[in-house]
Motif scaffolding. Structure first.
Motif, PDB file in Angstrom:
ATOM      1  N   ALA A 108       0.830  -1.209   0.000  1.00 37.83           N
ATOM      2  CA  ALA A 108       0.000   0.000   0.000  1.00 37.83           C
ATOM      3  C   ALA A 108       0.862   1.256   0.000  1.00 37.83           C
ATOM      4  CB  ALA A 108      -0.924  -0.013   1.211  1.00 37.83           C
ATOM      5  N   PHE A 109       1.961   1.215   0.725  1.00 40.28           N
ATOM      6  CA  PHE A 109       2.866   2.357   0.776  1.00 40.28           C
ATOM      7  C   PHE A 109       3.480   2.619  -0.591  1.00 40.28           C
ATOM      8  CE2 PHE A 109       7.290   3.831   1.349  1.00 40.28           C
ATOM      9  CZ  PHE A 109       7.029   5.088   1.873  1.00 40.28           C
ATOM     10  N   LEU A 110       3.982   1.565  -1.234  1.00 36.60           N
ATOM     11  CA  LEU A 110       4.610   1.738  -2.544  1.00 36.60           C
ATOM     12  C   LEU A 110       3.606   2.230  -3.584  1.00 36.60           C
ATOM     13  CD1 LEU A 110       6.936  -1.416  -2.671  1.00 36.60           C
ATOM     14  CD2 LEU A 110       7.529   0.934  -2.050  1.00 36.60           C
ATOM     15  N   GLU A 111       2.383   1.773  -3.471  1.00 37.01           N
ATOM     16  CA  GLU A 111       1.353   2.207  -4.424  1.00 37.01           C
ATOM     17  C   GLU A 111       1.100   3.702  -4.321  1.00 37.01           C
ATOM     18  OE1 GLU A 111      -3.264   1.075  -5.697  1.00 37.01           O
ATOM     19  OE2 GLU A 111      -2.241  -0.011  -4.079  1.00 37.01           O
ATOM     20  N   ALA A 112       1.321   4.264  -3.139  1.00 39.42           N
ATOM     21  CA  ALA A 112       1.065   5.693  -2.928  1.00 39.42           C
ATOM     22  C   ALA A 112       2.200   6.588  -3.416  1.00 39.42           C
ATOM     23  CB  ALA A 112       0.807   5.950  -1.441  1.00 39.42           C
ATOM     24  N   LEU A 113       3.304   5.995  -3.875  1.00 40.27           N
ATOM     25  CA  LEU A 113       4.483   6.790  -4.214  1.00 40.27           C
ATOM     26  C   LEU A 113       4.488   7.335  -5.635  1.00 40.27           C
ATOM     27  CD1 LEU A 113       7.348   4.740  -2.511  1.00 40.27           C
ATOM     28  CD2 LEU A 113       5.963   6.604  -1.590  1.00 40.27           C
ATOM     29  N   GLY A 114       3.554   6.906  -6.451  1.00 41.87           N
ATOM     30  CA  GLY A 114       3.507   7.412  -7.812  1.00 41.87           C
ATOM     31  C   GLY A 114       4.689   6.946  -8.641  1.00 41.87           C
ATOM     32  N   THR A 115       5.359   7.879  -9.320  1.00 43.13           N
ATOM     33  CA  THR A 115       6.454   7.533 -10.236  1.00 43.13           C
ATOM     34  C   THR A 115       7.828   7.816  -9.632  1.00 43.13           C
ATOM     35  OG1 THR A 115       6.341   9.716 -11.270  1.00 43.13           O
ATOM     36  CG2 THR A 115       5.003   7.966 -12.249  1.00 43.13           C
ATOM     37  N   ALA A 116       7.919   7.848  -8.330  1.00 43.29           N
ATOM     38  CA  ALA A 116       9.179   8.166  -7.654  1.00 43.29           C
ATOM     39  C   ALA A 116      10.251   7.124  -7.936  1.00 43.29           C
ATOM     40  CB  ALA A 116       8.949   8.266  -6.144  1.00 43.29           C
ATOM     41  N   THR A 117      11.502   7.525  -7.729  1.00 41.58           N
ATOM     42  CA  THR A 117      12.610   6.579  -7.691  1.00 41.58           C
ATOM     43  C   THR A 117      12.673   6.004  -6.281  1.00 41.58           C
ATOM     44  OG1 THR A 117      13.917   7.738  -9.364  1.00 41.58           O
ATOM     45  CG2 THR A 117      15.114   6.318  -7.833  1.00 41.58           C
ATOM     46  N   LEU A 118      12.637   4.692  -6.163  1.00 39.99           N
ATOM     47  CA  LEU A 118      12.723   4.044  -4.863  1.00 39.99           C
ATOM     48  C   LEU A 118      14.162   3.602  -4.625  1.00 39.99           C
ATOM     49  CD1 LEU A 118      11.006   3.039  -2.426  1.00 39.99           C
ATOM     50  CD2 LEU A 118      10.909   0.820  -3.582  1.00 39.99           C
ATOM     51  N   VAL A 119      14.759   4.076  -3.532  1.00 41.02           N
ATOM     52  CA  VAL A 119      16.140   3.756  -3.189  1.00 41.02           C
ATOM     53  C   VAL A 119      16.131   2.850  -1.966  1.00 41.02           C
ATOM     54  CG1 VAL A 119      18.416   4.673  -2.594  1.00 41.02           C
ATOM     55  CG2 VAL A 119      16.859   6.018  -4.036  1.00 41.02           C
ATOM     56  N   PHE A 120      16.756   1.668  -2.088  1.00 48.56           N
ATOM     57  CA  PHE A 120      16.818   0.783  -0.928  1.00 48.56           C
ATOM     58  C   PHE A 120      18.259   0.442  -0.597  1.00 48.56           C
ATOM     59  CE2 PHE A 120      17.167  -2.476  -4.149  1.00 48.56           C
ATOM     60  CZ  PHE A 120      17.748  -3.585  -3.539  1.00 48.56           C
ATOM     61  N   LEU A 121      18.509   0.299   0.695  1.00 52.60           N
ATOM     62  CA  LEU A 121      19.848   0.079   1.225  1.00 52.60           C
ATOM     63  C   LEU A 121      19.932  -1.212   2.038  1.00 52.60           C
ATOM     64  CD1 LEU A 121      20.144   3.733   2.527  1.00 52.60           C
ATOM     65  CD2 LEU A 121      21.349   2.849   0.536  1.00 52.60           C
ATOM     66  N   GLN A 122      18.834  -1.952   2.093  1.00 53.53           N
ATOM     67  CA  GLN A 122      18.773  -3.144   2.929  1.00 53.53           C
ATOM     68  C   GLN A 122      19.720  -4.224   2.400  1.00 53.53           C
ATOM     69  OE1 GLN A 122      16.112  -1.334   1.931  1.00 53.53           O
ATOM     70  NE2 GLN A 122      15.715  -0.516   3.962  1.00 53.53           N
ATOM     71  N   PRO A 123      20.398  -4.958   3.305  1.00 52.51           N
ATOM     72  CA  PRO A 123      21.433  -5.907   2.885  1.00 52.51           C
ATOM     73  C   PRO A 123      20.958  -7.345   2.680  1.00 52.51           C
ATOM     74  CG  PRO A 123      21.541  -5.628   5.248  1.00 52.51           C
ATOM     75  CD  PRO A 123      20.419  -4.747   4.766  1.00 52.51           C
ATOM     76  N   GLY A 124      19.690  -7.632   2.967  1.00 49.27           N
ATOM     77  CA  GLY A 124      19.217  -9.013   2.912  1.00 49.27           C
ATOM     78  C   GLY A 124      19.225  -9.587   1.500  1.00 49.27           C
ATOM     79  N   LEU A 125      19.508 -10.881   1.389  1.00 51.39           N
ATOM     80  CA  LEU A 125      19.567 -11.529   0.079  1.00 51.39           C
ATOM     81  C   LEU A 125      18.243 -11.448  -0.663  1.00 51.39           C
ATOM     82  CD1 LEU A 125      21.672 -14.803   0.595  1.00 51.39           C
ATOM     83  CD2 LEU A 125      22.285 -12.782  -0.722  1.00 51.39           C
ATOM     84  N   ARG A 126      17.154 -11.440   0.064  1.00 54.18           N
ATOM     85  CA  ARG A 126      15.831 -11.467  -0.572  1.00 54.18           C
ATOM     86  C   ARG A 126      15.146 -10.116  -0.600  1.00 54.18           C
ATOM     87  NH1 ARG A 126      13.725 -16.976   2.436  1.00 54.18           N
ATOM     88  NH2 ARG A 126      14.420 -18.475   0.867  1.00 54.18           N
ATOM     89  N   ASP A 127      15.797  -9.073  -0.144  1.00 57.56           N
ATOM     90  CA  ASP A 127      15.136  -7.772  -0.029  1.00 57.56           C
ATOM     91  C   ASP A 127      14.762  -7.195  -1.395  1.00 57.56           C
ATOM     92  OD1 ASP A 127      15.393  -7.981   2.683  1.00 57.56           O
ATOM     93  OD2 ASP A 127      17.162  -6.702   2.816  1.00 57.56           O
ATOM     94  N   ARG A 128      15.645  -7.304  -2.350  1.00 59.45           N
ATOM     95  CA  ARG A 128      15.347  -6.780  -3.686  1.00 59.45           C
ATOM     96  C   ARG A 128      14.168  -7.525  -4.301  1.00 59.45           C
ATOM     97  NH1 ARG A 128      16.852  -7.475  -9.150  1.00 59.45           N
ATOM     98  NH2 ARG A 128      17.132  -5.486 -10.270  1.00 59.45           N
ATOM     99  N   ASP A 129      14.164  -8.837  -4.150  1.00 61.28           N
ATOM    100  CA  ASP A 129      13.057  -9.635  -4.689  1.00 61.28           C
ATOM    101  C   ASP A 129      11.738  -9.245  -4.032  1.00 61.28           C
ATOM    102  OD1 ASP A 129      14.874 -10.969  -6.285  1.00 61.28           O
ATOM    103  OD2 ASP A 129      15.140 -12.621  -4.866  1.00 61.28           O
ATOM    104  N   ALA A 130      11.776  -8.971  -2.724  1.00 63.98           N
ATOM    105  CA  ALA A 130      10.556  -8.585  -2.016  1.00 63.98           C
ATOM    106  C   ALA A 130      10.003  -7.273  -2.557  1.00 63.98           C
ATOM    107  CB  ALA A 130      10.841  -8.465  -0.526  1.00 63.98           C
ATOM    108  N   LEU A 131      10.883  -6.327  -2.868  1.00 63.03           N
ATOM    109  CA  LEU A 131      10.435  -5.045  -3.406  1.00 63.03           C
ATOM    110  C   LEU A 131       9.913  -5.188  -4.830  1.00 63.03           C
ATOM    111  CD1 LEU A 131      13.285  -2.748  -2.047  1.00 63.03           C
ATOM    112  CD2 LEU A 131      10.898  -2.793  -1.291  1.00 63.03           C
ATOM    113  N   LEU A 132      10.557  -6.035  -5.622  1.00 62.52           N
ATOM    114  CA  LEU A 132      10.155  -6.198  -7.022  1.00 62.52           C
ATOM    115  C   LEU A 132       8.799  -6.875  -7.160  1.00 62.52           C
ATOM    116  CD1 LEU A 132      13.545  -7.110  -8.756  1.00 62.52           C
ATOM    117  CD2 LEU A 132      12.264  -4.958  -8.883  1.00 62.52           C
TER     118      LEU A 132
END
Length: 253
Positions: free
Chosen positions: A28-52
């Motif tokens: 729900a949070f990501l849906e509210a961001l519109g066309t922004a660039t999302l920057v993530f710094l989390q180190p977990g192996l699965r974090d990128r997959d979770a965001l995608l």
């Protein structure tokens, strides 16, 4: 969410632990961001997959934290004024990877604020391998009572080294790249040298900082260790030392 959706955002940075990405709030949070660039710094192996799962790759930028910061003063520390202390390691720049134009905008914003930053195609590998080395040693340091001196003299250092090699192999296999050639530098003798020198060259109390920071994100550390063991089992790779380290077992080192 209504307030977030009411604005137009150029960049939104996720400055939270990996474990905080879990839960129904994220979509729900990501849906509210519109066309922004999302920057993530989390180190977990699965974090990128979770965001995608909820965010397009052409608007996702990944960064690797290279600076150190904390709420000063740390216990036993004296500073002129309380606040957020920060340290940029010499000759280092915070690397980012993602769509070129969006990544360049992230780098430019940091540089404008005085933080060294650069574009790099190697961030995913650097983050995966760096965490694979760091997390087991953090667990070992915690087991040693957050004492660098105690860790240097403890067989925990050998166990942490072996666990790091397992984690590096798991991270490399999961991401589809070869194990790093420099993995052989992760050796107890080399780590002993680094742990002995670091407190004398850094302009802050390293021991106090490590306790402060990694106590704060302890859930993230343990989640990372659990993921290594889970993926190790799925990929048919050893995680014996990782398991022993989490149990605090020094048997058969």
């Amino acid at each position: 969410l209504e307030e977030v959706a009411a604005h137009t955002w150029e960049q939104v940075w996720l400055c939270i632990a990996s474990t905080a990405l879990q839960g129904p709030w994220l979509a729900a949070f990501l849906e509210a961001l519109g066309t922004a660039t999302l920057v993530f710094l989390q180190p977990g192996l699965r974090d990128r997959d979770a965001l995608l799962e909820h965010w397009p790759t052409d608007r996702l930028v990944q960064g690797l934290i290279t600076l150190l910061s904390y709420h000063a003063p740390l216990p036993g520390e004296h500073v002129p004024h309380p606040g957020v202390a920060y340290f940029f390691p010499p000759l280092s720049a915070t690397p980012f990877t993602g769509p070129r134009a969006r990544t360049q905008a992230v780098v430019d914003a940091l540089r404008a604020g005085g933080c060294r930053a650069k574009m790099s195609p190697h961030v995913r590998k650097q983050a995966a391998i760096g965490s694979a080395v760091l997390m087991p040693h953090v667990v070992a340091l915690e087991t040693a009572g957050w004492s660098l001196q105690a860790l240097r003299k403890s067989p925990l250092l050998t166990l942490a080294s072996r666990a790091s090699h397992e984690a590096m192999m798991i991270a490399a296999t999961y991401n589809g790249f070869p194990p790093p050639a420099a993995r052989h530098m992760v050796h107890p003798m080399f780590t002993q040298l680094v742990l002995g020198l670091a407190p004398h060259v850094l302009p802050f109390n390293l021991e106090a900082y490590l306790r402060y920071h990694f106590t704060k994100v302890s859930a993230q550390t343990r989640a990372a260790m659990a993921v290594y063991m889970e993926l190790g089992a799925a990929l048919g790779l050893s995680s014996i030392s990782l398991e022993r380290l989490l149990r605090g077992s020094l048997a058969s080192i």
